[in-house]
Design an enzyme around this catalytic site. Structure first.
Site, mmCIF file in Angstrom:
data_model
loop_
_atom_site.group_PDB
_atom_site.id
_atom_site.type_symbol
_atom_site.label_atom_id
_atom_site.label_comp_id
_atom_site.label_asym_id
_atom_site.label_seq_id
_atom_site.Cartn_x
_atom_site.Cartn_y
_atom_site.Cartn_z
ATOM 1 N N HIS A 78 -22.483 24.357 -10.290
ATOM 2 C CA HIS A 78 -21.944 23.145 -9.555
ATOM 3 C C HIS A 78 -22.683 22.495 -8.748
ATOM 4 O O HIS A 78 -23.679 22.903 -8.447
ATOM 5 C CB HIS A 78 -20.360 23.550 -9.250
ATOM 6 C CG HIS A 78 -20.388 24.340 -8.048
ATOM 7 N ND1 HIS A 78 -20.320 25.756 -8.254
ATOM 8 C CD2 HIS A 78 -20.400 24.122 -6.755
ATOM 9 C CE1 HIS A 78 -20.679 26.250 -7.020
ATOM 10 N NE2 HIS A 78 -20.336 25.343 -6.044
ATOM 11 N N LYS A 137 -26.531 28.680 -9.580
ATOM 12 C CA LYS A 137 -24.942 27.782 -9.141
ATOM 13 C C LYS A 137 -24.728 26.750 -10.251
ATOM 14 O O LYS A 137 -25.650 26.098 -10.707
ATOM 15 C CB LYS A 137 -25.297 27.066 -8.103
ATOM 16 C CG LYS A 137 -24.116 26.325 -7.161
ATOM 17 C CD LYS A 137 -24.540 25.561 -5.888
ATOM 18 C CE LYS A 137 -23.506 24.933 -5.267
ATOM 19 N NZ LYS A 137 -23.688 24.073 -4.076
#
Length: 227
Positions: free
Chosen positions: A112, A110
Site C-alpha cells: 500500500h 509494502k
C-alpha cells in the site's frame, strides 16, 4: 607472530580505532565468528547506539569517502544496519558540502502507499552501498540485485572495518577475503575506514598496558587467518 608494521600510520584509521575501542564497539576477549573461528576481537557496529556515537561514526565514513575518489550519485543502505548508516552518512556529507540523496530497502515489500521494497530517493545513477562490514558478501549481492533491478549502477561499498581475513567456502578457508571477493568478482570499489592492519598498529603504539596485552593474540589470529 606478525612483526610490527613499518607502514606509515593512517591518522583517520587510528582515530577511528581509538573511538571504537573507547565506545565499547571494538572489544577484546574470545568471540566465535560466523565461520566458527575464535577471534580475539569483536566489532559490533550496532553498539554505535546513541546520537553522539552515530554522528561521529558517520563523520568517519564521510571523511573517508570524500578522500576515496569514488564517484557516486546516491547512497544505499541495506536493511537493517545500513538504513541508519546511510541516513547518517548523507547528513555528514551534506555538512561537508556534498549533498547526496539516499535510499534503503525494506525486508518485506509494502503493498500500500508507495509500495515496493525501496524507500527514499529514486535509485538511479551511480550507487554506493553503505554497510558496517563485509562478512560473506551476501548482503552486497542482495543490494546489487535491487540496485540493478531499479536501473541503477552499483559502484562501491563503504564499510567501517575490513577484517582482512580469509573467507570460508564450503567449510574451508578460501585464499581470499570477502572484501577481496567483492572487489574482484563483483567489480566494486571498497572504502574502509579502518582495517585489521590498522588495529594492529593501534595496539603496537598504545601506551595502555591493558590494550597492548591483546597484541600477541590479535597478531597470531592475523597470521593464521589473514590475507
Amino acid at each position: 607472530m606478525t612483526t610490527p608494521t613499518t607502514a606509515p600510520a593512517d591518522a583517520l584509521a587510528q582515530e577511528f580505532v581509538q573511538f571504537a575501542v573507547e565506545s565499547g564497539v571494538l572489544r577484546f576477549g574470545e568471540f566465535k565468528t560466523k565461520a566458527g573461528r575464535l577471534s580475539p576481537y569483536f566489532f559490533n557496529a550496532g553498539l554505535f547506539d546513541d546520537g553522539a556515537k552515530l554522528g561521529r561514526l558517520a563523520g568517519f565514513y564521510a571523511r573517508r569517502l570524500l578522500a576515496s575518489g569514488i564517484e557516486f550519485d546516491l547512497l544505499f543502505g541495506p536493511a537493517y544496519k545500513g538504513i541508519s548508516l546511510a541516513a547518517a552518512v548523507a547528513i555528514e556529507l551534506a555538512r561537508a558540502g556534498r549533498n547526496v540523496p539516499f535510499a534503503y530497502n525494506r525486508k518485506e515489500a509494502k503493498d500500500h502507499g508507495e509500495g515496493g521494497t525501496l524507500v527514499g530517493a529514486p535509485v538511479k545513477g551511480r550507487v554506493l552501498i553503505i554497510d558496517d562490514v563485509i562478512s560473506a558478501g551476501t548482503s552486497v549481492r542482495e543490494s546489487i540485485a535491487m540496485i540493478t533491478a531499479a536501473g541503477a549502477t552499483p559502484v562501491g561499498v563503504a564499510i567501517a572495518l575490513d577484517r582482512q581475513e580469509k573467507a570460508t567456502e564450503n567449510g574451508q578457508d578460501a585464499p581470499w577475503s570477502a572484501v577481496q571477493w567483492v572487489r574482484e568478482h563483483l567489480n566494486l570499489q571498497i572504502s574502509a575506514i579502518a582495517t585489521l592492519a590498522d588495529l594492529l598498529q593501534y595496539l603496537q603504539a598504545t601506551q595502555a598496558p591493558d590494550l597492548a596485552a591483546h597484541l600477541p593474540r590479535v597478531a597470531a589470529y592475523r597470521d593464521r587467518y589473514g590475507v
